[in-house]
Design an enzyme around this catalytic site. Structure first.
Site, PDB file in Angstrom:
ATOM      1  N   GLY A 481      15.915  27.952   1.320  1.00 27.03           N
ATOM      2  CA  GLY A 481      14.760  28.682   1.834  1.00 27.03           C
ATOM      3  C   GLY A 481      13.498  28.210   1.140  1.00 27.03           C
ATOM      4  O   GLY A 481      12.405  28.678   1.418  1.00 27.03           O
ATOM      5  N   THR A 482      13.670  27.244   0.227  1.00 23.32           N
ATOM      6  CA  THR A 482      12.545  26.772  -0.573  1.00 23.32           C
ATOM      7  C   THR A 482      11.706  25.722   0.136  1.00 23.32           C
ATOM      8  O   THR A 482      10.566  25.491  -0.241  1.00 23.32           O
ATOM      9  CB  THR A 482      13.079  26.136  -1.865  1.00 23.32           C
ATOM     10  OG1 THR A 482      14.098  25.201  -1.496  1.00 23.32           O
ATOM     11  CG2 THR A 482      13.680  27.177  -2.781  1.00 23.32           C
ATOM     12  N   LEU A 644       4.696  18.561  -3.957  1.00 19.28           N
ATOM     13  CA  LEU A 644       4.986  17.791  -2.743  1.00 19.28           C
ATOM     14  C   LEU A 644       4.479  18.475  -1.480  1.00 19.28           C
ATOM     15  O   LEU A 644       4.175  17.804  -0.497  1.00 19.28           O
ATOM     16  CB  LEU A 644       6.493  17.536  -2.610  1.00 19.28           C
ATOM     17  CG  LEU A 644       7.171  16.749  -3.737  1.00 19.28           C
ATOM     18  CD1 LEU A 644       8.569  16.335  -3.312  1.00 19.28           C
ATOM     19  CD2 LEU A 644       6.374  15.530  -4.150  1.00 19.28           C
ATOM     20  N   THR A 648       4.788  25.276   0.829  1.00 19.21           N
ATOM     21  CA  THR A 648       6.048  25.792   0.291  1.00 19.21           C
ATOM     22  C   THR A 648       5.934  26.030  -1.217  1.00 19.21           C
ATOM     23  O   THR A 648       6.584  26.927  -1.747  1.00 19.21           O
ATOM     24  CB  THR A 648       7.221  24.846   0.617  1.00 19.21           C
ATOM     25  OG1 THR A 648       6.896  23.535   0.171  1.00 19.21           O
ATOM     26  CG2 THR A 648       7.504  24.815   2.108  1.00 19.21           C
ATOM     27  N   GLY A 719      10.432  26.455  -8.733  1.00 20.59           N
ATOM     28  CA  GLY A 719      11.178  27.625  -8.266  1.00 20.59           C
ATOM     29  C   GLY A 719      11.236  28.761  -9.265  1.00 20.59           C
ATOM     30  O   GLY A 719      11.396  29.916  -8.877  1.00 20.59           O
ATOM     31  N   GLU A 720      11.138  28.439 -10.556  1.00 18.12           N
ATOM     32  CA  GLU A 720      11.419  29.473 -11.541  1.00 18.12           C
ATOM     33  C   GLU A 720      10.246  29.865 -12.421  1.00 18.12           C
ATOM     34  O   GLU A 720      10.201  30.974 -12.953  1.00 18.12           O
ATOM     35  CB  GLU A 720      12.627  29.032 -12.380  1.00 18.12           C
ATOM     36  CG  GLU A 720      13.857  29.071 -11.501  1.00 18.12           C
ATOM     37  CD  GLU A 720      15.077  28.391 -12.087  1.00 18.12           C
ATOM     38  OE1 GLU A 720      15.968  29.102 -12.525  1.00 18.12           O
ATOM     39  OE2 GLU A 720      15.138  27.156 -12.086  1.00 18.12           O
TER      40      GLU A 720
END
Ligand code: MOS
Length: 757
Positions: A481-482, A644, A648, A719-720
């Protein structure tokens, strides 16, 4: 400070590069139209629905099951440890598998935790299976009182690996002009992605008569699932090459799907038992006790500083939970080793062995709970010093990683602090609490720094260049979903020198080249590096093919230094269309494979300490009488290397902060100390943030931060880091509003009202 890669491995970048552009996710249409197939949704004729039965006790033995009624109404046998096919215990990472726990499903009469899978019922419909499960009666031979709290396990807690000492931290603390000594608590938290875990398993035979197993599994590591299944079913003759695991889409995964949990094994065992395909979807309540969770931590932070704010010592220790069968360590002192300079440092963790299921990774494991403690302690130190909290952090910025001695791959933490201070219009100077009130709401501002380590794991890709000018890249990695599919297509398009529309990226199948676990914010760098290696290899292959097939005049040096640019192979003033080179082979395509490990290291490459950095600022309103905390405004800035995809990436940062607000304000799993069962195992009682909890947020990140010392893609993962520091920023803001330090998460009314004034 930042190296660039040698030209040989870095094809020319098109000035119109799609990298960094806010492209909408390529799978967006499939998702919103319901065409994206999640693991439980694969059409499987003749599928049998499974419903697992879990232990109601946390420690003891099963005597027997009464299954007659369940079998009568469902028409299916009930599966228990007495009837389960022979299998090996699930192999953890250290054993070449990816199991989150070695406690297998239906492994025997002994119970190790509440929620352990002990039986499985079936039905032609889910309702039938559920009904049958309710009719099974479990008779326990013995029940012992479990140890489930950190306190109960503290007595024989062991020191976790990785303890570190520099200088003489204790003496330095005693002698420090200004001291902070505070204890913090972070609660257990539970993974609740929208899509729960789900598995469809189907056995068959190949042409050689060997057993094959095909599994659709919601997983961040399909190859790990494959290997764990193959090892477990070795007694049935299953081999890894005959095991196929597929996961095309996930409805979120924040670490819980990074391991394989026992239900996947149970689904496969059930499919064998019934000789039919089996679908096993974990119920929402089962998400709390059948898979891993974020363990609670009790942390003590001691900081010593000179009067001018120079840290002289940092001591960060404490205790976190693990279970008795596995070895998960919640590495909450990780960030303390890299965040601030000090001549003396001690980090040490204890692990309490408890009668729970295994804890596991949950978004920013280690850094996230750890930075709640360490960033609150820094705020407390700033208060004692009468110093601006941002200035305190800037004053203690380390020039290099003092723990490893390595240089930073790139560290622009201070720029993030300044950008946040400016963007948020953060007040400057020493903080005095209780200065602002609006009606019965006290208003405060909080700041926190943020970091997450940047690692990378090996991944492989297949790259096919088609004669029609399109490219296909496949990798057995994951779309959580990333936006992996979209971001990697952008990177590939840049390296190939073609528009993104000409590149397709497919993932999620173990028949594809190896994809490592999509966790630890490592996917972008790991898969991206494999793409870089593949493009370099394709370039060489095209040059060689052009020479072999007479497209380069004899005598002209082979196009050894060739690059791909605008769909052409370019060398000096010569260039050839890629399509023409492919056509010269009389085939439709040229295909190569490459691994990230094939990517040559820059000459003289040395080791760096690689981390992302960032900062958060927020404003809160606190109703002291009611103990209510409302987050009213948020601004954050990150330095995560090359970004990138702006769209997102922003979503990742926002998602991390939203999840952090849940950690700060509402999320806490309660385990009954008598039964060991989680009492609030549903979203009505375990509160994740909803829209009304989330304020307007602004995000920025440092452009031109590509960090080629960290990895060849220059991207450090996003992500984190978004979640780290969030709870500290909120707690610091609540102190600023009220003058009460918040050292216990979550900041529910009872904690806020009982905190020290
Ligand atoms: Mo992440 S907690 O490594 O999926």
């Amino acid at each position: 400070m930042q190296a660039t890669l040698p030209d040989a491995v870095r094809p020319a970048i098109d000035p119109n590069s799609p990298v960094g552009k806010p492209l909408l996710r390529r799978d967006g249409r499939e998702k919103v139209t319901g065409r994206a197939t999640y693991s439980a949704e694969w059409h499987t004729p003749d599928v049998v629905h499974a419903v697992g039965i879990q232990s109601h006790i946390a420690r003891g033995m099963i005597a027997s099951f009464d299954v007659a009624e369940a079998e009568r109404v469902s028409g299916f046998k009930v599966l228990t440890h007495e009837t389960v096919p022979t299998m090996n215990a699930p192999a953890p990472f250290s054993g070449g598998g990816a199991a989150g726990t070695v406690v297998g499903p239906l492994s025997g009469p002994e119970i190790f935790h509440a929620g352990q899978w002990i039986a499985c019922c079936f039905g032609k419909t889910l309702q039938q299976a559920r009904h049958a499960a309710r009719l099974v009666k479990v008779n326990y031979a013995s029940t012992q009182t479990p140890q489930v709290t950190l306190e109960s396990g503290a007595g024989d807690a062991e020191i976790a690996r990785g303890a570190y000492t520099r200088g003489d931290p204790e003496t330095a603390f005693e002698q420090a002009a200004v001291q902070v000594d505070a204890e913090y608590y972070t609660p257990t938290e539970h993974h609740n992605p929208i899509e729960p875990h789900a598995t469809i398993a189907q056995w068959s035979k190949n042409d050689l008569g060997e057993p094959t197993l095909t599994v659709h599994d919601a997983s961040q590591y399909i190859f790990g699932v494959r290997d764990t299944l193959a090892k477990a079913f070795t007694p049935l003759g299953l081999k890894a090459e005959n095991t196929r695991v597929i996961c095309k889409f996930m409805g979120g995964a924040f670490g819980c799907k990074g391991n394989m949990w026992p239900h996947t094994l149970l689904a496969a065992a059930a499919a064998k038992f019934l000789d039919k395909p089996v679908k096993f979807v974990i119920g929402r309540e089962q998400m709390f006790d059948s898979i891993g969770f974020r363990t609670d931590t009790r942390q003590r932070v001691r900081l010593g500083a000179d009067k001018d704010g120079t840290l002289t010592t940092q001591i960060h220790d404490g205790i976190a939970g693990s279970n008795k069968k596995d070895n998960y360590i919640e590495n909450f002192t990780l960030a303390t080793k890299v965040m601030y300079a000090s001549p003396a440092l001690l980090t040490r963790q204890h692990t309490a062995r408890l009668d729970t299921q295994a804890p596991t990774f949950m978004r920013a494991p280690g850094e996230c709970p750890g930075m709640f403690a360490s960033e609150c302690a820094m705020d407390e130190l700033a208060e004692r010093l009468g110093m601006d909290p941002v200035d305190l952090r800037k004053k203690n910025e380390p020039a290099s990683d003092q723990t490893t001695g390595h240089e930073w791959s790139g560290r622009r933490a201070i720029e993030c602090y300044d950008r946040v201070a400016e963007g948020f219009k953060l007040m400057r100077g020493p903080r005095v609490p209780r200065q602002k009130q609006e009606g019965h709401w006290l208003i405060g501002e909080g700041f926190s720094a943020s970091t997450f380590h940047a690692n990378m794991l090996p991944n492989s890709v297949k790259l096919r260049a088609n004669v029609d000018g399109t490219f296909l890249i496949t990798c057995g990695t994951h779309e959580m979903g990333t936006g992996t599919t979209t971001a990697q297509s952008q990177l590939a398009a840049e390296m190939l020198g073609v528009p993104v529309s000409r590149v397709r990226f497919e993932l999620g199948d173990t028949r594809m080249p190896f994809g490592h676990v999509s966790g630890g914010s490592m996917t972008t760098a790991g898969v991206g590096t494999a793409i870089l290696a593949a493009v370099a290899r394709l370039t060489a292959k095209l040059a060689e093919t052009a020479a072999t097939n007479g497209l380069v005049p004899a005598g002209v040096a082979a196009l050894r230094d060739a690059k791909l640019q605008s769909g052409r192979l370019v060398s000096g003033d010569r260039s050839l269309a890629i399509e023409d080179i492919i056509a010269s082979t009389m085939n439709d395509s040229i295909e190569i494979e490459a691994s990230s490990t094939d990517h040559p290291k820059p000459e003289g490459a040395k080791r760096y300490s690689a981390h992302s950095f960032g900062a958060h600022a927020c404003e809160v309103a606190v109703d002291e009488q009611m103990g209510l905390v409302r987050v009213r405004r948020w601004h954050a800035c990150f330095a995560c290397g090359r970004i990138l995809n702006a769209q997102t990436a922003r979503s990742q940062f926002l998602g991390g902060i939203v999840m952090g607000i849940g950690q700060a304000l509402t999320e806490e799993g309660f385990r009954d100390p008598r039964s060991g069962k989680i009492t609030n195992h549903n979203l009505a009682e375990y509160h994740v943030p909803v829209n009304a909890d989330i304020p307007p947020m602004t995000i920025e990140w440092l452009e031109d931060d590509a960090d080629y010392n960290a990895n060849p893609v220059g991207a450090k993962g996003i992500g984190e880091i978004g979640i780290t520091g969030v709870a500290a920023a909120v707690a610091n803001a609540v102190w600023h509003a009220t003058g009460r330090r918040q050292r216990i998460l979550p900041l529910t009314p009872s904690h806020v009202m009982s905190s020290d004034a």
